[in-house]
Design a protein around this motif. Structure first.
Motif, PDB file in Angstrom:
ATOM      1  N   ASP A   1       2.324  15.580 -77.547  1.00 37.11           N
ATOM      2  CA  ASP A   1       1.758  15.025 -76.307  1.00 37.11           C
ATOM      3  C   ASP A   1       0.410  15.662 -75.988  1.00 37.11           C
ATOM      4  N   LEU A   2       0.378  17.005 -75.975  1.00 40.42           N
ATOM      5  CA  LEU A   2      -0.881  17.686 -75.652  1.00 40.42           C
ATOM      6  C   LEU A   2      -1.918  17.495 -76.755  1.00 40.42           C
ATOM      7  N   GLY A   3      -1.463  17.463 -78.012  1.00 38.03           N
ATOM      8  CA  GLY A   3      -2.406  17.230 -79.101  1.00 38.03           C
ATOM      9  C   GLY A   3      -3.063  15.866 -79.010  1.00 38.03           C
ATOM     10  N   SER A   4      -2.292  14.852 -78.647  1.00 38.97           N
ATOM     11  CA  SER A   4      -2.862  13.512 -78.472  1.00 38.97           C
ATOM     12  C   SER A   4      -3.865  13.492 -77.331  1.00 38.97           C
ATOM     13  N   ARG A   5      -3.551  14.195 -76.244  1.00 36.92           N
ATOM     14  CA  ARG A   5      -4.503  14.274 -75.131  1.00 36.92           C
ATOM     15  C   ARG A   5      -5.783  14.997 -75.547  1.00 36.92           C
ATOM     16  N   THR A   6      -5.623  16.011 -76.402  1.00 33.35           N
ATOM     17  CA  THR A   6      -6.792  16.784 -76.824  1.00 33.35           C
ATOM     18  C   THR A   6      -7.732  15.944 -77.676  1.00 33.35           C
TER      19      THR A   6
ATOM     20  N   GLY B   1      -1.023  22.554 -79.400  1.00 27.68           N
ATOM     21  CA  GLY B   1      -1.470  21.252 -78.937  1.00 27.68           C
ATOM     22  C   GLY B   1      -2.871  21.265 -78.357  1.00 27.68           C
ATOM     23  N   LEU B   2      -3.235  22.351 -77.670  1.00 22.21           N
ATOM     24  CA  LEU B   2      -4.551  22.430 -77.043  1.00 22.21           C
ATOM     25  C   LEU B   2      -5.652  22.837 -78.013  1.00 22.21           C
ATOM     26  N   THR B   3      -5.284  23.276 -79.208  1.00 22.53           N
ATOM     27  CA  THR B   3      -6.293  23.701 -80.195  1.00 22.53           C
ATOM     28  C   THR B   3      -6.346  22.753 -81.392  1.00 22.53           C
ATOM     29  N   VAL B   4      -5.876  21.524 -81.204  1.00 23.51           N
ATOM     30  CA  VAL B   4      -5.878  20.543 -82.298  1.00 23.51           C
ATOM     31  C   VAL B   4      -7.305  20.197 -82.684  1.00 23.51           C
ATOM     32  N   ARG B   5      -7.542  20.108 -83.981  1.00 22.11           N
ATOM     33  CA  ARG B   5      -8.831  19.662 -84.506  1.00 22.11           C
ATOM     34  C   ARG B   5      -8.575  18.677 -85.647  1.00 22.11           C
ATOM     35  N   GLY B   6      -9.455  17.700 -85.800  1.00 21.22           N
ATOM     36  CA  GLY B   6      -9.357  16.813 -86.940  1.00 21.22           C
ATOM     37  C   GLY B   6      -8.647  15.502 -86.702  1.00 21.22           C
ATOM     38  N   GLY B   7      -8.539  15.072 -85.457  1.00 21.07           N
ATOM     39  CA  GLY B   7      -7.973  13.763 -85.174  1.00 21.07           C
ATOM     40  C   GLY B   7      -6.464  13.702 -85.345  1.00 21.07           C
ATOM     41  N   PRO B   8      -5.918  12.505 -85.592  1.00 17.85           N
ATOM     42  CA  PRO B   8      -4.454  12.343 -85.726  1.00 17.85           C
ATOM     43  C   PRO B   8      -3.839  13.222 -86.808  1.00 17.85           C
ATOM     44  N   LYS B   9      -4.559  13.433 -87.903  1.00 18.95           N
ATOM     45  CA  LYS B   9      -4.047  14.309 -88.943  1.00 18.95           C
ATOM     46  C   LYS B   9      -3.851  15.727 -88.412  1.00 18.95           C
ATOM     47  N   GLY B  10      -4.765  16.173 -87.561  1.00 20.41           N
ATOM     48  CA  GLY B  10      -4.638  17.494 -86.965  1.00 20.41           C
ATOM     49  C   GLY B  10      -3.435  17.604 -86.045  1.00 20.41           C
TER      50      GLY B  10
END
Length: 255
Positions: free
Chosen positions: A111-116, A212-221
């Motif tokens: 959830d948070l990764g998608s928001r990021t 989740g808040l440090t996701v990088r690289g789009g959906p793959k991330g």
């Protein structure tokens, strides 16, 4: 070599700073009560069925093994004592580890990764809204509360399931099973079990929010962050389980 060391240390430092900010967010007024309730229901929805499906086999395994050993020594009348002790001290917390880290934490991270990656987190910061107070603190508190409830549910399932399994499949006397329940398991064991579950929920949510808040690289991330959440949460929670179990044994040894 320095880069290999600096990366993990920086991630660990960011995790601890996020944890401190999350604790601050829990006592910041106004608290996001609506978000907290929504997240409680969200975590319950993704965790309830896995809890039931994982708790029942664990219960059957422990009851079956203990009852066989007890029968070998002619002590089948203490089946209730062993089943209850196993359900409260091990089955409940371990199942909570598996479910909270495998279902609840991954859902939070996704959830948070998608928001990021949709830059919603950046938009909140531009608007002057602290994302930790608005999003992280309610999720961490919700995960902690749900973990406590899940542990209580698993303990109840473990005791009731052990009763039926022992009585109807291994010919244990119902009265002897019930009489043996309080022999080894008292209030201190229940309290320690709940403390372990609460710590599991807290740590798993913090790991999930951090990734989740440090996701990088789009959906793959996002997918990679979810996988990392499971691995890191399992590693942390099993170490915590060992430490708290050792402390609990020391505290209850004389009771």
């Amino acid at each position: 070599m320095r880069a290999l060391v600096r990366g993990p240390l920086r991630s660990l430092g960011e995790f601890f700073f996020l944890s401190l900010d999350a604790f601050r967010g829990m006592v910041t007024w106004p608290f996001q009560g609506r978000e907290f309730l929504d997240q409680c229901w969200f975590i319950v929805r993704v965790s309830l069925l896995p809890t039931l499906f994982v708790a029942l086999p664990f219960t059957a395994l422990i009851s079956f093994t203990f009852n066989i050993l007890a029968a070998e020594f002619g002590a089948s009348d203490i089946a209730g004592a062993g089943a209850t002790l196993g359900a409260v001290t091990q089955v409940g917390p371990v199942v909570t580890v598996l479910v909270v880290a495998g279902a609840g934490a991954t859902a939070i991270c996704a959830d948070l990764g998608s928001r990021t990656i949709r830059e919603e987190i950046d938009a909140l910061e531009v608007l002057g809204i602290d994302p930790v107070v608005r999003l992280v603190a309610p999720r961490v508190l919700a995960s902690t509360v749900v973990a406590l409830l899940l542990n209580a549910l698993v303990c109840a399932i473990g005791i009731v399931g052990s009763f039926f399994f022992s009585v109807y499949f291994q010919n244990v006397t119902p009265g002897a099973f019930v009489d043996g329940i309080p022999l080894l398991t008292r209030l201190p064991e229940l309290v320690i079990s709940e403390v372990k579950a609460g710590m599991f929920g807290l740590i798993a949510a913090l790991v999930a929010c951090s990734r989740g808040l440090t996701v990088r690289g789009g959906p793959k991330g996002v997918g990679q962050a979810v996988n990392e959440t499971v691995v890191y949460a399992f590693m942390a929670l099993f170490f915590v389980n060992i430490a708290l179990t050792a402390i609990g044994i020391k505290m209850t040894a004389g009771s």
